[in-house]
Design an enzyme around this catalytic site. Structure first.
Site, short mmCIF file in Angstrom:
data_model
loop_
_atom_site.label_atom_id
_atom_site.label_comp_id
_atom_site.label_asym_id
_atom_site.label_seq_id
_atom_site.Cartn_x
_atom_site.Cartn_y
_atom_site.Cartn_z
CD GLU A 169 44.81 32.24 16.04
OE1 GLU A 169 46.05 31.79 17.13
OE2 GLU A 169 43.90 31.21 15.59
CG ASP B 118 41.77 28.90 16.13
OD1 ASP B 118 42.33 29.03 17.33
OD2 ASP B 118 41.55 28.11 15.67
#
Ligand code: GLC
Length: 532
Positions: A264, A201
């Site tokens: 990401e 993330d």
């Protein structure tokens, strides 16, 4: 090329676990739900499932606020459900990739509870604490991605802590070696349990400017824009020293065989590709979101494919993403008819495709009234169209109540068309979007040129994009009509002869000689004859 790795050959499929399949009637999907749907995923033909966070969490940001990196939230199940999922997935040759959320924890995480307890707590420096500015306000002008300042004042200690997202998501201090070591152990913990890799993330957020300088104003910020656009993220993200942190993460990944590290990263192409790392020692796959933001025209798509291809470092493996839980659904972005062509594009480009659950049946954004909003971003900055609930609604499986997702009350409403747009219905119709996806995936498997061959643009005029995928063994031509009007007699390069392998309508098989006509919103894949 050398024998491709599974994450190069394969296709990733993102499951948002809250919305995939409920098995205990609480209206929220769970691990057993993913497990009972594994055969569907095998039938679809994908290779790896990335599951959004399943860890214990107060769910302020639906799991992206982790309170324990080594647990499973009871909402999703327990370790026995998890182990069973891994076992049954592996028995079907499916890989399982978890979401790793290292930039921030929940404010309920014991580390943060200790950190905020006092200025001299041993964990104080695990997070980012700063004195107020001279006027008593936040230490600098950094904004939260979910609106408002990125600093929250802690009256007990008189300092502010930094959170790039919600107040309930304090950022960890990755400059602290203890934090790094603790997080490395988290990766080892899950890999030892059989996990095949991680989607990391907001990996480009991990390091912040050491001096916490103000961000410069964004000249393009305008009314109606979210707060985060007020300033450029010059000093708060994408810092040069993030790459050594990622190289360390990669080192941990490489302690185990055959695992993958996906990052990401929302950055322009030239910055994105730096995340492959020096000597490819960074992320295996820095997520490429170009298709999400692209204008849907042939010249634009051709341009970004070329730009990405040219920017890739030597040996860097490309990847393409059409949608995820943070973005408006592809069928809503470009329309249902064009999403068939988008599917063909995604699955014929060079590199690893990532699909988002439900896109294979053409799920659309489901309107959620402001008062029913669940997403914290919508609640913080209402009415700007930022809310992510519409793309997170329950998977539409069949014609039973709640489309087979739950026997309880679904946490988000089902789409109005779920009785007709669902897996069961589309499995019966070869020409359905699901039928097309299954065929495209099977073709990609049968023709390695589709994942590994070189890409060469032939035409990108008006609404028509034509390209070749070539390898020593085979050559395939892909022609996509992005428009709602027919394209007659598109000229192909001299000597182009072949046979239509697949049309988005699934109703063409003719031979092609020198030119090709496409119906509105049609794409075709043509296997070219071997050259003598
Ligand atoms: C990532 C996630 C998003 C989340 C945010 C904060 O962008 O994809 O859903 O809200 O990080 O963790």
């Amino acid at each position: 090329m050398a024998q491709a790795q599974w994450w190069q050959r394969g296709i990733f499929y993102q499951v948002y676990p809250r919305s995939f399949q409920d098995t205990n009637d609480d209206g929220i999907g769970d691990l057993d739900g993913i497990r009972v749907r594994l055969d569907y995923l095998v039938g679809l033909g994908i290779d790896a499932v990335w599951i959004s966070p399943i860890f214990p969490s107060p769910m302020a940001d639906f799991g992206y606020d982790v309170a324990d990196y080594r647990g499973i939230d009871p909402m999703f199940g327990d370790f026995s459900a998890f182990d069973r999922l891994i076992e049954e997935a592996h028995a079907r040759r499916l890989k399982i990739v978890l979401d790793f959320v290292p930039n921030h924890t929940s404010d309920q995480h014991p580390w943060f509870v200790e950190s905020r307890a006092s200025r001299d707590n041993p964990r104080r420096d695990w997070y980012i604490w700063r004195d107020p500015a001279p006027d008593g306000g936040p230490p600098n002008n950094w904004m939260s991605n979910f609106g408002g300042p990125a600093w929250t004042h802690d009256p007990a200690s008189g300092q502010y802590y930094y959170h790039a997202f919600l107040t309930q998501q304090p950022d960890l201090n990755w400059r602290n070696p203890q934090v790094r070591a603790a997080m490395h152990d988290v990766l080892r913990f899950w890999m030892a349990r059989g996990v095949d890799g991680f989607r990391v993330d907001v990996i480009w957020h991990l390091m912040k400017d050491a001096d916490f300088r103000d961000n410069p104003p964004n000249p393009e910020y305008g009314p109606g824009d979210p707060d985060i656009r007020r300033f450029l993220q010059t000093h708060s993200t994408d810092q040069p020293d993030v790459h050594s942190i990622i190289a360390e993460l990669r080192g941990v990944i490489d302690e185990y065989d055959d695992r993958v590290l996906i990052g990401e990263i929302y950055l322009p192409i030239d910055r994105l590709v730096t995340y492959y790392g020096e000597n490819l020692g960074g992320a295996h796959l820095p997520f490429n979101f170009q298709l999400i933001h692209a204008g849907w025209s042939a010249p634009r798509l051709a341009e970004l494919i070329a730009e990405y291809d040219a920017a890739l470092p030597e040996g860097g493996w490309p990847n393409w993403v059409l949608g995820n839980h943070d973005q408006s659904r592809i069928a809503s972005r470009i329309g249902a008819r064009r999403s068939r062509v988008a599917a063909m594009l995604l699955l014929t480009l060079r590199g690893t495709p990532t699909m988002y659950y439900g896109d294979e049946i053409g799920m659309e954004n489901v309107p959620i009234a402001t008062e029913d909003a669940q997403d914290p971003w919508e609640k913080n900055e209402p009415g700007l169209g930022l809310g992510r609930d519409p793309q997170r609604t329950p998977m539409q499986w069949d014609t039973s109540p709640n489309a087979g997702f739950t026997n309880g009350r679904p946490w988000l409403p089902l789409a109005a068309d779920s009785a007709t747009r669902n897996v069961a219905v589309q499995l019966e119709q070869p020409a359905s979007l699901l039928g097309l996806y299954r065929e495209l995936i099977a073709l990609r498997r049968a023709h390695p040129v589709l994942h590994a061959g070189t890409y060469r643009k032939i035409t990108a005029l008006g609404d028509v994009l034509v390209f070749l995928r070539e390898s020593a063994e085979e050559c395939v031509l892909v022609a996509l009509n992005l428009a709602g009007t027919a394209q007659d007699e598109i000229p192909l390069p001299p000597g182009t002869y072949g046979r239509v392998l697949l049309s988005t309508g699934r109703d063409r098989e003719e031979r092609v000689e020198g030119h090709l006509s496409l119906r509105p919103h049609e794409g075709v894949i043509v296997a070219l004859d071997a050259r003598s």
